[in-house]
Design a protein around this motif. Structure first.
Motif, PDB file in Angstrom:
ATOM      1  N   HIS A  99      36.361  46.175  44.709  1.00  0.00           N
ATOM      2  CA  HIS A  99      37.765  45.738  44.692  1.00  0.00           C
ATOM      3  C   HIS A  99      38.173  45.338  43.289  1.00  0.00           C
ATOM      4  CE1 HIS A  99      40.760  42.497  44.691  1.00  0.00           C
ATOM      5  NE2 HIS A  99      41.371  43.248  45.582  1.00  0.00           N
ATOM      6  N   GLU A 100      37.371  44.495  42.674  1.00  0.00           N
ATOM      7  CA  GLU A 100      37.710  43.997  41.341  1.00  0.00           C
ATOM      8  C   GLU A 100      37.770  45.128  40.311  1.00  0.00           C
ATOM      9  OE1 GLU A 100      38.280  40.209  40.569  1.00  0.00           O
ATOM     10  OE2 GLU A 100      38.994  41.124  42.429  1.00  0.00           O
ATOM     11  N   LYS A 101      36.848  46.064  40.405  1.00  0.00           N
ATOM     12  CA  LYS A 101      36.851  47.201  39.478  1.00  0.00           C
ATOM     13  C   LYS A 101      38.119  48.024  39.647  1.00  0.00           C
ATOM     14  CE  LYS A 101      34.149  51.144  37.946  1.00  0.00           C
ATOM     15  NZ  LYS A 101      32.952  51.950  38.131  1.00  0.00           N
ATOM     16  N   SER A 102      38.529  48.281  40.879  1.00  0.00           N
ATOM     17  CA  SER A 102      39.744  49.065  41.115  1.00  0.00           C
ATOM     18  C   SER A 102      40.976  48.352  40.573  1.00  0.00           C
ATOM     19  CB  SER A 102      39.924  49.350  42.606  1.00  0.00           C
ATOM     20  OG  SER A 102      40.350  48.195  43.303  1.00  0.00           O
ATOM     21  N   HIS A 103      41.030  47.044  40.753  1.00  0.00           N
ATOM     22  CA  HIS A 103      42.208  46.292  40.338  1.00  0.00           C
ATOM     23  C   HIS A 103      42.253  46.037  38.828  1.00  0.00           C
ATOM     24  CE1 HIS A 103      43.024  46.189  44.473  1.00  0.00           C
ATOM     25  NE2 HIS A 103      43.780  45.118  44.480  1.00  0.00           N
ATOM     26  N   ALA A 104      41.141  46.273  38.156  1.00  0.00           N
ATOM     27  CA  ALA A 104      41.120  46.190  36.693  1.00  0.00           C
ATOM     28  C   ALA A 104      41.521  47.519  36.056  1.00  0.00           C
ATOM     29  CB  ALA A 104      39.726  45.790  36.212  1.00  0.00           C
ATOM     30  N   ASP A 105      41.601  48.559  36.875  1.00  0.00           N
ATOM     31  CA  ASP A 105      41.929  49.905  36.405  1.00  0.00           C
ATOM     32  C   ASP A 105      43.395  49.986  35.965  1.00  0.00           C
ATOM     33  OD1 ASP A 105      41.158  52.718  36.100  1.00  0.00           O
ATOM     34  OD2 ASP A 105      42.555  53.072  37.752  1.00  0.00           O
ATOM     35  N   LYS A 106      43.646  50.730  34.900  1.00  0.00           N
ATOM     36  CA  LYS A 106      44.991  50.867  34.336  1.00  0.00           C
ATOM     37  C   LYS A 106      46.000  51.402  35.350  1.00  0.00           C
ATOM     38  CE  LYS A 106      47.582  53.183  30.732  1.00  0.00           C
ATOM     39  NZ  LYS A 106      47.611  54.252  29.767  1.00  0.00           N
ATOM     40  N   VAL A 107      45.605  52.392  36.143  1.00  0.00           N
ATOM     41  CA  VAL A 107      46.515  53.000  37.115  1.00  0.00           C
ATOM     42  C   VAL A 107      46.996  51.961  38.123  1.00  0.00           C
ATOM     43  CG1 VAL A 107      46.731  54.767  38.914  1.00  0.00           C
ATOM     44  CG2 VAL A 107      45.425  55.254  36.847  1.00  0.00           C
ATOM     45  N   PHE A 108      46.055  51.167  38.661  1.00  0.00           N
ATOM     46  CA  PHE A 108      46.448  50.130  39.614  1.00  0.00           C
ATOM     47  C   PHE A 108      47.316  49.074  38.947  1.00  0.00           C
ATOM     48  CE2 PHE A 108      46.038  45.940  41.429  1.00  0.00           C
ATOM     49  CZ  PHE A 108      46.474  46.176  42.715  1.00  0.00           C
ATOM     50  N   LYS A 109      46.915  48.618  37.770  1.00  0.00           N
ATOM     51  CA  LYS A 109      47.653  47.550  37.087  1.00  0.00           C
ATOM     52  C   LYS A 109      49.118  47.922  36.863  1.00  0.00           C
ATOM     53  CE  LYS A 109      44.072  44.966  34.774  1.00  0.00           C
ATOM     54  NZ  LYS A 109      44.359  43.630  34.364  1.00  0.00           N
ATOM     55  N   GLU A 110      49.383  49.189  36.550  1.00  0.00           N
ATOM     56  CA  GLU A 110      50.770  49.630  36.352  1.00  0.00           C
ATOM     57  C   GLU A 110      51.577  49.480  37.640  1.00  0.00           C
ATOM     58  OE1 GLU A 110      50.601  53.625  34.854  1.00  0.00           O
ATOM     59  OE2 GLU A 110      49.786  52.984  32.919  1.00  0.00           O
ATOM     60  N   LYS A 111      51.017  49.894  38.757  1.00  0.00           N
ATOM     61  CA  LYS A 111      51.730  49.816  40.040  1.00  0.00           C
ATOM     62  C   LYS A 111      51.861  48.369  40.515  1.00  0.00           C
ATOM     63  CE  LYS A 111      52.394  54.176  40.308  1.00  0.00           C
ATOM     64  NZ  LYS A 111      53.725  54.732  40.079  1.00  0.00           N
ATOM     65  N   PHE A 112      50.823  47.565  40.317  1.00  0.00           N
ATOM     66  CA  PHE A 112      50.885  46.164  40.714  1.00  0.00           C
ATOM     67  C   PHE A 112      51.909  45.416  39.871  1.00  0.00           C
ATOM     68  CE2 PHE A 112      49.315  41.734  40.725  1.00  0.00           C
ATOM     69  CZ  PHE A 112      49.436  41.487  42.095  1.00  0.00           C
ATOM     70  N   SER A 113      52.001  45.744  38.591  1.00  0.00           N
ATOM     71  CA  SER A 113      52.982  45.105  37.710  1.00  0.00           C
ATOM     72  C   SER A 113      54.407  45.367  38.183  1.00  0.00           C
ATOM     73  CB  SER A 113      52.818  45.599  36.275  1.00  0.00           C
ATOM     74  OG  SER A 113      51.595  45.167  35.749  1.00  0.00           O
ATOM     75  N   ALA A 114      54.657  46.576  38.707  1.00  0.00           N
ATOM     76  CA  ALA A 114      55.993  46.901  39.223  1.00  0.00           C
ATOM     77  C   ALA A 114      56.332  46.009  40.421  1.00  0.00           C
ATOM     78  CB  ALA A 114      56.069  48.377  39.600  1.00  0.00           C
ATOM     79  N   LEU A 115      55.362  45.759  41.299  1.00  0.00           N
ATOM     80  CA  LEU A 115      55.582  44.861  42.430  1.00  0.00           C
ATOM     81  C   LEU A 115      55.743  43.423  41.947  1.00  0.00           C
ATOM     82  CD1 LEU A 115      55.697  44.251  45.480  1.00  0.00           C
ATOM     83  CD2 LEU A 115      53.188  44.066  45.418  1.00  0.00           C
TER      84      LEU A 115
END
Length: 137
Positions: A99-115
């Motif tokens: 989980h932590e590795k996925s959420h540190a990924d650039k792709v996820f961070k971009e989408k989470f930042s939008a939310l």
């Protein structure tokens, strides 16, 4: 997208409370939330990524008298005491580390930042599964 999910024993559950800014509704974040969830499902959904399944819930304000010990608070008292948020994102992972590795990924961070632009606060709590069951026939 709306199919039943199966959760294997031994996984971890992440419970993310999403507190939206004043005036922002769950409908306002549907696109950002959908894009973020789609990235998680399609990018991290294998043994290497560890994502198993997820769900999104909208807080509805009801409090269970039957599921409470002691005098259950009224729904407005719950809101005053705790930051329950308007949404809960529940995800299941093979491990906390994945989980932590996925959420540190650039792709996820971009989408989470939008939310996160729509939020006052989000926080994510992790739980290890101790029991699960289904009704017996």
């Amino acid at each position: 997208m709306f199919e039943p999910i199966q959760i294997p024993f031994g996984c971890v559950m992440m419970f993310n409370v999403v507190d939206l800014k004043e005036g922002v509704t769950p409908s306002d974040v549907e696109l950002a939330l959908g894009e973020m969830c789609n990235v998680v499902k399609n990018t991290y959904g294998d043994d290497k990524g560890g994502f198993i399944a997820g769900q999104v819930f909208k807080y509805s304000g009801f409090v269970s008298e039957e599921g409470s010990v002691g005098e259950p608070p009224e729904s407005d008292q719950v809101a005053a005491k705790i930051k329950q948020g308007e949404l809960a994102i529940v995800t299941y992972w093979q491990s906390f580390e994945q989980h932590e590795k996925s959420h540190a990924d650039k792709v996820f961070k971009e989408k989470f930042s939008a939310l996160a632009e729509f939020c006052d606060e989000t926080y994510e709590l992790g739980y290890e599964m101790l029991w699960q069951g289904v009704p017996e026939d």
